[in-house]
Design an enzyme around this catalytic site. Structure first.
Site, PDB file in Angstrom:
ATOM      1  CG  ASP A   1       8.427  17.937  13.059  1.00 42.31           C
ATOM      2  OD1 ASP A   1       8.529  19.171  12.632  1.00 42.31           O
ATOM      3  OD2 ASP A   1       7.211  17.623  13.055  1.00 42.31           O
TER       4      ASP A   1
ATOM      5  CB  CYS B   1       2.767  28.144   3.819  1.00 41.72           C
ATOM      6  SG  CYS B   1       0.959  27.951   3.353  1.00 41.72           S
TER       7      CYS B   1
ATOM      8  CD  GLU C   1      -0.132  -9.969 -10.076  1.00 38.73           C
ATOM      9  OE1 GLU C   1       0.101  -8.939  -9.857  1.00 38.73           O
ATOM     10  OE2 GLU C   1      -0.986 -10.767  -9.436  1.00 38.73           O
TER      11      GLU C   1
ATOM     12  CG  HIS D   1      -3.385  -8.628 -12.589  1.00 36.77           C
ATOM     13  ND1 HIS D   1      -3.091  -8.120 -13.721  1.00 36.77           N
ATOM     14  CD2 HIS D   1      -4.116  -9.986 -12.856  1.00 36.77           C
ATOM     15  CE1 HIS D   1      -3.777  -8.713 -14.719  1.00 36.77           C
ATOM     16  NE2 HIS D   1      -4.231  -9.811 -14.184  1.00 36.77           N
TER      17      HIS D   1
END
Length: 628
Positions: free
Chosen positions: A267, A298, A509, A577
């Site tokens: 990073d 961006c 499930e 579930h």
């Protein structure tokens, strides 16, 4: 012999021609001479043949004698030293492949040494000789009529421990991937890194983030102002390159310690071609490390403003005036923009592999992403976004089978109890109120639109029907493919909520195998070995029998569901579930998968998940009380 015969024939021919031409010799003289030459030739041939036969017989006798001595030596060694398990297994495998259909249990018992028969019988992988033989030959083992705990996986055996056996993606282009983030500050690089870390760890891949800013702050340069990031300061530029190189070395060193498919996330800004070229050159020094660049672009003002606000909360601007901190951060961005170079296809002679994101999911470009894990990462990033929405997790309404505590999904009917029907009404009211608050709070209804995701169990359908309070509402919750039916709109008791429902067997499930339909108390008392194994390794324990699953298996089949939840900009209610609920909850909260079976899912409650830039907020809402 050939020369002799040729000489005799030529001589007699000349004599014959001479005798015929000159007519000076009689035919009676030629006949005895010709017969004498033939007799001499035959004797010569017979002598050579006898000599050849004598030599050949001598060589054969010598070879047979040598082979006999070698066999006697091997027999003596075998009597002195016991056979190893590997040699016995190889011998058995050869015999079994030669005649697999005619093989019976008796044959295996006869051909297996006595000191290994007990090991084969007690081996958890092989509960009898016939199953052992069919496992070697590739035939399907017999499925017993009753549960057989010996078919469980060995406690000391795992797929990753077997040499030459890899997990999914093990034969991709590289077993170790270095994800290098690229982009200006406040473009969502850290947010994307944390999302990838959470998804890949949940999927079972070792992942770790290495942040260049953390290395800088660790070295004592926390709180550096915008001048430190200007290109004109050669000393500051050298320090930035030093911190980036140290962070890169830490990432590669960690990758070298991994023996399985793993990902290190580097990073840093990595905004120049020179920096990316040096990363590629460093990765070439270690085989098996493949660099993949992930660039975040961006230009949306709203997203940038939110990113600026979040960025001002890190350690560089701690205890500083917000206005001054914001101005300094904007100067830092302008300093990076001076030497920022976006990734292109022709970079590094067209051998660069990259994924480019625009506005966090608005647009995605992938180039040369051919590996298994790389394509999985690209597919995941193609579905993520930062739009606000909520995800609610709830168990099916209480039914007869749920009260009995049966394992698996077998026999799960839609016979809801009175308390289960009461919970469905409370759930419908809760969703109506939450949707109203989301719409009024944001001024839009993007996240307030509700989608119901559920399995194909009758209990799921009964819960949805009870929420709509319409016994005649159609429910097409069947089939292996998620279906959104035209008649899936339903209204709650207030009459102002509609539900769009999708059902898929992926949300069913965890399969109980041979124990499907049995209560946990019956398993614990009737099969203590199975219960002990379940408690010892909750994540990888797989129920014996056809259809038996483990939590790791459920995580594998829930990957498409996770992508759907990330893709949806609507709020989603998931009816499933406990095992499925735990896996989904662990993904969004980053809960360790090793402890996934310990997550407590309360009945008659709704778990609300609110994904955000730096984690997922969770809240459990108890809708009605329960006697149990």
């Amino acid at each position: 012999l050939k020369l002799c015969f040729h000489y005799q024939v030529v001589a007699f021919a000349r004599r014959l021609v001479t005798s015929v031409t000159a007519d000076t010799m009689s035919y009676t003289v030629l006949t005895p001479c010709f017969l004498l030459g033939v007799l001499v030739g035959l004797c010569f041939v017979a002598a050579i043949g006898l000599f050849v036969l004598l030599v050949a017989s001598t060589v054969t006798v010598t070879r047979r004698s040598s082979c006999t001595q070698q066999q006697e030596q091997q027999t003596q060694q075998a009597q002195q030293e016991p056979e190893t398990e590997a040699a016995i297994g190889k011998t058995l495998l050869t015999r079994l492949r030669r005649r697999p259909e005619a093989l019976e249990a008796k044959t295996i018992e006869q051909e297996t040494p006595k000191h290994l028969q007990a090991a084969i019988v007690n081996d958890p992988w092989t509960f009898n000789a016939k199953t052992f033989s069919r496992q070697l030959t590739g035939s399907a083992p017999d499925i017993p009529n009753k549960p057989c705990f010996q078919r469980l996986s060995s406690p000391n055996t795992s797929i990753s421990a077997c040499q030459g056996v890899y997990g999914l993606g093990g034969y991709s282009q590289s077993n170790r991937i270095l994800l290098c983030m690229v982009g200006l500050p406040a473009r969502g690089k850290s947010y994307i890194s944390k999302m990838l870390e959470r998804y890949l760890q949940w999927s079972g891949f070792p992942v770790q983030i290495f942040n260049a800013g953390s290395v800088r702050r660790r070295d004592g340069n926390a709180g550096a102002d915008a001048n430190f990031f200007c290109g004109g300061d050669s000393e500051a530029s050298a320090l930035r390159e030093k911190y980036a190189a140290e962070c890169l070395e830490e990432a590669i060193s960690w990758l070298k310690t991994q023996n399985v498919v793993s990902v290190a996330i580097f990073d840093a800004t990595n905004t120049s071609k020179k920096r990316r070229k040096s990363i590629m050159a460093r990765c070439r020094q270690d085989s098996g490390v493949a660099p993949v660049f992930v660039e975040s672009i961006c230009d949306d003002p709203e997203i940038l403003e939110e990113n600026y606000r979040l960025k001002l909360g890190n350690e560089d601007y701690k205890d500083k005036d917000p206005a001054a901190a914001r101005e300094d951060f904007l100067q830092r961005i302008r300093a990076y923009e001076e030497f920022y170079e976006a990734i292109s296809d022709d970079e590094l002679q067209g051998k660069v592999c990259y994924i480019k994101l625009f506005n966090v999911g608005e647009k995605v470009i992938m180039y040369r992403c051919a590996g298994y894990l790389t394509s999985q990462i690209g597919s995941y990033l193609s579905n993520v976004h930062i739009s606000p929405r909520s995800i609610w997790l709830t168990l099916p309404a209480e039914s007869d089978e749920i009260m009995k505590g049966v394992a698996g999904a077998c026999g799960a009917s839609g016979n809801l109890t009175a308390q289960g029907k009461q919970y469905c009404g409370a759930l419908a009211k809760f969703l109506s109120k939450r949707r109203h608050n989301m719409t009024s709070g944001r001024g839009d209804d993007c996240g307030s639109n509700l989608l119901v995701l559920m399995g194909t169990s009758p209990a799921h359908c009964a819960t949805l029907q009870a929420m709509s309070r319409s016994d005649k509402s159609p429910c097409t919750a069947s089939g292996p493919v998620a279906i959104e039916s035209a008649g899936a709109e339903r209204r709650d008791c207030q009459g102002d909520v509609s539900f769009s429902a999708m059902s898929t067997s992926l949300l069913n499930e965890l399969g109980g195998g041979d124990f499907d339909g049995m209560s946990f108390e019956q398993i614990q008392t009737g099969f203590p070995e199975v219960w002990a194994e379940k408690l010892r390794n909750p994540l990888h324990f797989r129920y014996p029998g056809s259809g038996g699953e483990s939590y790791a298996d459920v995580i594998g089949r829930l990957r498409p569901i996770i992508l759907e939840l990330e893709r949806q900009r609507r709020s989603v209610l998931v009816i499933a579930h406990p095992a499925v609920q735990r896996c989904i909850y662990a993904y969004f909260t980053g809960h360790p998968t090793e402890d996934i079976a310990q997550i407590d899912i309360e009945s008659h409650s709704v778990v609300e998940l609110s994904p955000g830039p730096y984690g997922c907020e969770t809240k459990t809402v108890k809708l009605c009380s329960a006697d149990r």
